[in-house]
Scaffold this motif. Sequence first.
Motif, short mmCIF file in Angstrom:
data_model
loop_
_atom_site.label_atom_id
_atom_site.label_comp_id
_atom_site.label_asym_id
_atom_site.label_seq_id
_atom_site.Cartn_x
_atom_site.Cartn_y
_atom_site.Cartn_z
N TYR A 1 0.83 -1.20 0.00
CA TYR A 1 0.00 0.00 0.00
C TYR A 1 0.87 1.25 0.00
O TYR A 1 1.79 1.37 0.82
CB TYR A 1 -0.89 -0.01 1.24
CG TYR A 1 -1.85 1.15 1.36
CD1 TYR A 1 -2.93 1.30 0.49
CD2 TYR A 1 -1.68 2.10 2.36
CE1 TYR A 1 -3.81 2.35 0.62
CE2 TYR A 1 -2.57 3.16 2.50
CZ TYR A 1 -3.63 3.29 1.63
OH TYR A 1 -4.50 4.33 1.75
N VAL A 2 0.60 2.16 -0.92
CA VAL A 2 1.26 3.47 -0.93
C VAL A 2 0.34 4.44 -0.21
O VAL A 2 -0.78 4.72 -0.67
CB VAL A 2 1.53 3.97 -2.36
CG1 VAL A 2 2.18 5.37 -2.32
CG2 VAL A 2 2.42 3.00 -3.11
N ALA A 3 0.81 4.95 0.92
CA ALA A 3 0.05 5.93 1.69
C ALA A 3 0.59 7.32 1.36
O ALA A 3 1.77 7.60 1.55
CB ALA A 3 0.20 5.66 3.19
N MET A 4 -0.27 8.18 0.85
CA MET A 4 0.15 9.51 0.43
C MET A 4 -0.51 10.58 1.29
O MET A 4 -1.70 10.50 1.60
CB MET A 4 -0.21 9.76 -1.04
CG MET A 4 0.44 11.02 -1.60
SD MET A 4 -0.28 11.55 -3.17
CE MET A 4 -1.77 12.39 -2.56
N HIS A 5 0.27 11.60 1.64
CA HIS A 5 -0.29 12.71 2.39
C HIS A 5 -1.07 13.65 1.47
O HIS A 5 -0.59 14.04 0.40
CB HIS A 5 0.80 13.53 3.08
CG HIS A 5 0.25 14.76 3.75
ND1 HIS A 5 0.17 15.98 3.10
CD2 HIS A 5 -0.29 14.93 4.99
CE1 HIS A 5 -0.38 16.86 3.92
NE2 HIS A 5 -0.66 16.25 5.06
N THR A 6 -2.26 14.01 1.88
CA THR A 6 -3.04 15.03 1.19
C THR A 6 -4.06 15.59 2.17
O THR A 6 -4.13 15.17 3.33
CB THR A 6 -3.74 14.47 -0.07
OG1 THR A 6 -4.30 15.54 -0.83
CG2 THR A 6 -4.84 13.48 0.31
N ARG A 7 -4.83 16.55 1.68
CA ARG A 7 -5.96 17.08 2.44
C ARG A 7 -7.11 17.28 1.47
O ARG A 7 -6.90 17.62 0.31
CB ARG A 7 -5.62 18.43 3.07
CG ARG A 7 -4.66 18.38 4.24
CD ARG A 7 -4.30 19.79 4.68
NE ARG A 7 -3.62 19.84 5.96
CZ ARG A 7 -3.17 20.96 6.52
NH1 ARG A 7 -3.34 22.12 5.91
NH2 ARG A 7 -2.58 20.92 7.69
N GLY A 8 -8.33 17.07 1.96
CA GLY A 8 -9.50 17.34 1.14
C GLY A 8 -9.62 16.40 -0.04
O GLY A 8 -9.22 15.23 0.01
N THR A 9 -10.15 16.92 -1.13
CA THR A 9 -10.35 16.18 -2.37
C THR A 9 -9.59 16.89 -3.48
O THR A 9 -9.12 18.02 -3.29
CB THR A 9 -11.83 16.14 -2.74
OG1 THR A 9 -12.27 17.48 -3.07
CG2 THR A 9 -12.68 15.60 -1.58
#
Length: 284
Positions: free
Chosen positions: A137-145
């Motif tokens: 699994y690649v977990a990526m940081h983001t916020r919102g859509t």
Amino acid sequence: MATAEDKSIIIMAIVNLTDDSFYPGSRCLAEGGIFDGEGFRLRVRNMVKEGAGILDLGACSTRPGSRSVSEEEEWERLRPGLLAVAEECPGVRISIDTFRPAIVSRAYDLIGSFIVNDVSGGCADMWSTVGELGLEYVAMHTRGTPETMQQLTEYDDVTLEVIRFFDTIAETAYRYGVKDWILDPGFGFAKTVEQNWALLREMDRFGKFGKRILAGLSRKSFLYKPLGITPDDALTATQIADFIALDKGADILRVHDVAEASRTIRLFRLYRYSSGGSPSQKPV
């Protein structure tokens, strides 16, 4: 014991089964959104020949400002690409760029094991699905859509806040039995130009997690906007950023341009690990 020089660096090649990704050169659908099987097979064969170790297939654009297609449309785009890659490149890892657990389940039923590249940062259903199927699994940081992310760029310290995000990811992965996850700082997602550069400069701080680090920098706006150019002209800027990322500990480069990434890695190894040698040695 492996030395730093032996470190495996993997190229993840971007294969966009979309008609609206931000870089037109990466799109693999023919005019009208039709899957071009012959052209697609040629493209992925060339990517593998040029050095791709992972083919990352995405059928739903997640560029800033984009709107998601339906699950069915995503699957109808993705399915023929998965079958073609599995047949054409049997020794190459497949990654699927999706945020939908149902797409993960359908793909697993079709081709078996693959890497889940989830730009959403993960939800309970996704974690549960990945854990049950035993997938990477690649977990990526983001916020919102994708529609809202660029309005969510308030940070006191962007790198520290991204580190705190991955502290939570590590706990969540353990809780759901996801043993093999990859850390993606999320360059270009909910971050300003300056914040992206700060994150790149301080990327070595993510080494504390002991996980492979994926750098997705290719032709992104924080590279081309300061130069007043377009994604089409951002190859050189990408290679420079990729070189910096490697020096800061990146293990995987997610790129549009595989041959150029291979050359960047070769030069990085010379820069980082070359011990000199006598003048009689042949040049690399």
